[in-house]
Enzyme design. Structure first.
Site, mmCIF file in Angstrom:
data_model
loop_
_atom_site.group_PDB
_atom_site.id
_atom_site.type_symbol
_atom_site.label_atom_id
_atom_site.label_comp_id
_atom_site.label_asym_id
_atom_site.label_seq_id
_atom_site.Cartn_x
_atom_site.Cartn_y
_atom_site.Cartn_z
ATOM 1 N N SER A 112 -53.564 -46.929 -12.611
ATOM 2 C CA SER A 112 -52.774 -47.824 -11.745
ATOM 3 C C SER A 112 -53.367 -49.229 -11.770
ATOM 4 O O SER A 112 -54.538 -49.419 -12.131
ATOM 5 C CB SER A 112 -52.801 -47.265 -10.310
ATOM 6 O OG SER A 112 -52.159 -48.139 -9.407
ATOM 7 N N TYR B 171 -64.950 -52.644 3.289
ATOM 8 C CA TYR B 171 -64.568 -53.078 1.944
ATOM 9 C C TYR B 171 -65.493 -54.198 1.458
ATOM 10 O O TYR B 171 -65.968 -54.174 0.316
ATOM 11 C CB TYR B 171 -63.109 -53.548 1.968
ATOM 12 C CG TYR B 171 -62.519 -53.825 0.618
ATOM 13 C CD1 TYR B 171 -62.279 -52.795 -0.283
ATOM 14 C CD2 TYR B 171 -62.196 -55.131 0.233
ATOM 15 C CE1 TYR B 171 -61.727 -53.060 -1.533
ATOM 16 C CE2 TYR B 171 -61.645 -55.402 -1.011
ATOM 17 C CZ TYR B 171 -61.416 -54.357 -1.893
ATOM 18 O OH TYR B 171 -60.875 -54.627 -3.132
ATOM 19 N N SER C 265 -64.710 -58.147 -5.534
ATOM 20 C CA SER C 265 -63.528 -58.717 -4.861
ATOM 21 C C SER C 265 -63.941 -60.032 -4.217
ATOM 22 O O SER C 265 -65.119 -60.219 -3.874
ATOM 23 C CB SER C 265 -63.052 -57.754 -3.767
ATOM 24 O OG SER C 265 -62.127 -58.392 -2.907
ATOM 25 N N PHE D 263 -54.376 -59.457 -5.919
ATOM 26 C CA PHE D 263 -53.612 -59.173 -7.126
ATOM 27 C C PHE D 263 -52.527 -58.151 -6.804
ATOM 28 O O PHE D 263 -52.731 -57.267 -5.971
ATOM 29 C CB PHE D 263 -54.549 -58.622 -8.223
ATOM 30 C CG PHE D 263 -55.168 -59.707 -9.057
ATOM 31 C CD1 PHE D 263 -56.009 -60.653 -8.476
ATOM 32 C CD2 PHE D 263 -54.907 -59.797 -10.411
ATOM 33 C CE1 PHE D 263 -56.575 -61.674 -9.233
ATOM 34 C CE2 PHE D 263 -55.463 -60.816 -11.184
ATOM 35 C CZ PHE D 263 -56.299 -61.752 -10.591
HETATM 36 N N1 LIG Z 1 -55.373 -55.604 -6.092
HETATM 37 C C1 LIG Z 1 -56.172 -56.495 -5.543
HETATM 38 O O1 LIG Z 1 -55.752 -57.469 -4.914
HETATM 39 C C2 LIG Z 1 -57.663 -56.356 -5.684
HETATM 40 C C3 LIG Z 1 -58.450 -57.428 -5.283
HETATM 41 C C4 LIG Z 1 -59.827 -57.347 -5.409
HETATM 42 C C5 LIG Z 1 -60.396 -56.214 -5.932
HETATM 43 N N2 LIG Z 1 -59.621 -55.173 -6.305
HETATM 44 C C6 LIG Z 1 -60.287 -53.994 -6.844
HETATM 45 O O2 LIG Z 1 -59.737 -53.657 -8.092
HETATM 46 C C7 LIG Z 1 -59.866 -52.264 -8.310
HETATM 47 C C8 LIG Z 1 -58.512 -51.699 -8.693
HETATM 48 O O3 LIG Z 1 -57.644 -51.861 -7.584
HETATM 49 P P1 LIG Z 1 -56.058 -51.889 -7.733
HETATM 50 O O4 LIG Z 1 -55.590 -53.016 -6.913
HETATM 51 O O5 LIG Z 1 -55.670 -51.792 -9.162
HETATM 52 O O6 LIG Z 1 -55.684 -50.552 -6.926
HETATM 53 P P2 LIG Z 1 -54.690 -49.362 -7.251
HETATM 54 O O7 LIG Z 1 -54.578 -48.636 -5.952
HETATM 55 O O8 LIG Z 1 -53.458 -49.843 -7.924
HETATM 56 O O9 LIG Z 1 -55.511 -48.478 -8.299
HETATM 57 C C9 LIG Z 1 -56.666 -47.802 -7.949
HETATM 58 C C10 LIG Z 1 -56.736 -46.506 -8.745
HETATM 59 O O10 LIG Z 1 -57.973 -45.871 -8.401
HETATM 60 C C11 LIG Z 1 -57.712 -44.487 -8.277
HETATM 61 N N3 LIG Z 1 -58.704 -43.891 -7.396
HETATM 62 C C12 LIG Z 1 -58.873 -44.100 -6.067
HETATM 63 N N4 LIG Z 1 -59.868 -43.326 -5.614
HETATM 64 C C13 LIG Z 1 -60.343 -42.626 -6.661
HETATM 65 C C14 LIG Z 1 -61.363 -41.669 -6.831
HETATM 66 N N5 LIG Z 1 -62.100 -41.246 -5.797
HETATM 67 N N6 LIG Z 1 -61.590 -41.179 -8.064
HETATM 68 C C15 LIG Z 1 -60.845 -41.573 -9.115
HETATM 69 N N7 LIG Z 1 -59.852 -42.456 -9.034
HETATM 70 C C16 LIG Z 1 -59.603 -42.986 -7.807
HETATM 71 C C17 LIG Z 1 -56.306 -44.389 -7.698
HETATM 72 O O11 LIG Z 1 -55.735 -43.111 -7.952
HETATM 73 C C18 LIG Z 1 -55.599 -45.518 -8.421
HETATM 74 O O12 LIG Z 1 -55.004 -45.059 -9.618
HETATM 75 C C19 LIG Z 1 -60.459 -51.692 -7.013
HETATM 76 O O13 LIG Z 1 -61.846 -51.550 -7.149
HETATM 77 C C20 LIG Z 1 -60.135 -52.750 -5.995
HETATM 78 O O14 LIG Z 1 -61.035 -52.735 -4.907
HETATM 79 C C21 LIG Z 1 -58.260 -55.215 -6.196
#
Ligand SMILES: NC(=O)c1ccc[n+]([C@@H]2O[C@H](COP(=O)([O-])OP(=O)(O)OC[C@H]3O[C@@H](n4cnc5c(N)ncnc54)[C@H](O)[C@@H]3O)[C@@H](O)[C@H]2O)c1
Length: 259
Positions: free
Chosen positions: A15, A168, A155, A201
């Site tokens: 994802s 977080y 982040s 994002f």
């Molecule tokens: N989207 C944003 O704005 C943003 C901003 C800063 C940081 N991040 C970081 O980027 C990374 C990806 O986030 P995203 O926005 O793509 O989120 P998302 O929810 O789209 O994807 C996260 C994925 O991690 C998987 N996941 C969650 N817990 C898990 C576990 N215990 N074991 C295995 N898989 C697991 C979920 O099934 C999912 O497919 C994360 O570390 C998030 O903290 C995201």
């Protein structure tokens, strides 16, 4: 590190930012082991990328045996393909907003705090830790002898956490703080470490935010696109001069303190 004909392990690869990174690395000629809890999405991602270029391993990064099994499966796949490991991108992450003290005088839930730390910090370090012996054993790249790149995901909340983001922010601050000592530990093995710190994002995680939250966060710029994160991840792998650093990906945005 040249991406072509190398294999990369991506947690959370089913994802959002992890998925976009898997797509980008395959486009660049790489192979990806997608590790995720969500097997429906994992299967869909692999079928889109092509079973010859991508392999899905169902994995819960908070369970060390689950991580071990996924690494074992990846190593066996690498032996089949002959495409050596080139790096690991621990992108699985969760956010569970909760205030330090709510209006009913209830303090932050310790199990909730521990859950976020377990996925975001322990889940990152365990995956990297278990991948490292295999990266160190991989053949160094002919260009510069590099054996691997670790691309961690922090982040903007590591620097400007908002209300309700203590857990977080703590988890992403930990990732940020680990970057330099990890780099120092690994440089003698020809392994680099780069951490990316995105702001908001578009992804499944942020789709849960209310419009009000989204609007306030997007000032003054739009949210980032997953492919823009993936471009940075690709650069982190390819550019040998990026090492021991945390790169903000925020379009100049600084998170406000309250919504
Ligand atoms: N989207 C944003 O704005 C943003 C901003 C800063 C940081 N991040 C970081 O980027 C990374 C990806 O986030 P995203 O926005 O793509 O989120 P998302 O929810 O789209 O994807 C996260 C994925 O991690 C998987 N996941 C969650 N817990 C898990 C576990 N215990 N074991 C295995 N898989 C697991 C979920 O099934 C999912 O497919 C994360 O570390 C998030 O903290 C995201």
């Amino acid at each position: 590190m040249k991406i072509e004909d190398r294999t990369f392990i991506i947690s959370g690869g089913a994802s959002g930012l992890g998925q976009a990174t898997a797509q980008e690395l395959v486009r660049a000629g790489g192979y990806v082991a997608v590790l995720d809890m969500n097997d429906d999405n994992g299967a869909a991602v692999v079928s889109e990328l092509g079973a010859d270029k991508a392999r899905f391993f169902q994995c819960n990064v908070t369970e060390t045996e689950s991580v071990a099994a996924a690494i074992k499966g990846t190593v066996a796949w690498v032996q089949e393909t002959g495409k050596p490991l080139g790096g690991v991108i621990p992108a699985a992450g969760v956010s569970l907003p909760s205030t330090m003290l709510d209006r009913h005088n209830q303090p932050l839930s310790l199990p909730d705090f521990n859950f976020v730390m377990a996925v975001n910090v322990t889940g990152t370090i365990d995956l990297v830790r278990q991948a490292l012996p295999h990266l160190a054993a991989a053949a160094g790249s002919p260009e510069d002898g590099e054996r691997g790149v670790v691309v961690m995901v922090a982040s903007a909340a590591a620097f400007e956490g908002q209300r309700g983001q203590v857990s977080y922010s703590a988890s992403k601050g930990a990732i940020t703080a680990m970057t330099l000592p990890m780099t120092r530990d690994l440089s003698r093995f020809g392994i680099r470490v780069v951490t990316l710190a995105p702001s908001l994002f578009e992804s499944a995680m942020t789709s849960l935010m209310s419009d009000k939250v989204r609007k306030s966060l997007e000032v003054p710029r739009r949210a980032g696109r997953p492919e823009e994160f993936a471009m940075a991840a690709r650069q982190a792998i390819e550019n040998v001069m990026l090492n021991g650093t945390v790169i903000r990906l925020d379009g100049g945005m600084r998170m406000p303190s309250k919504l």
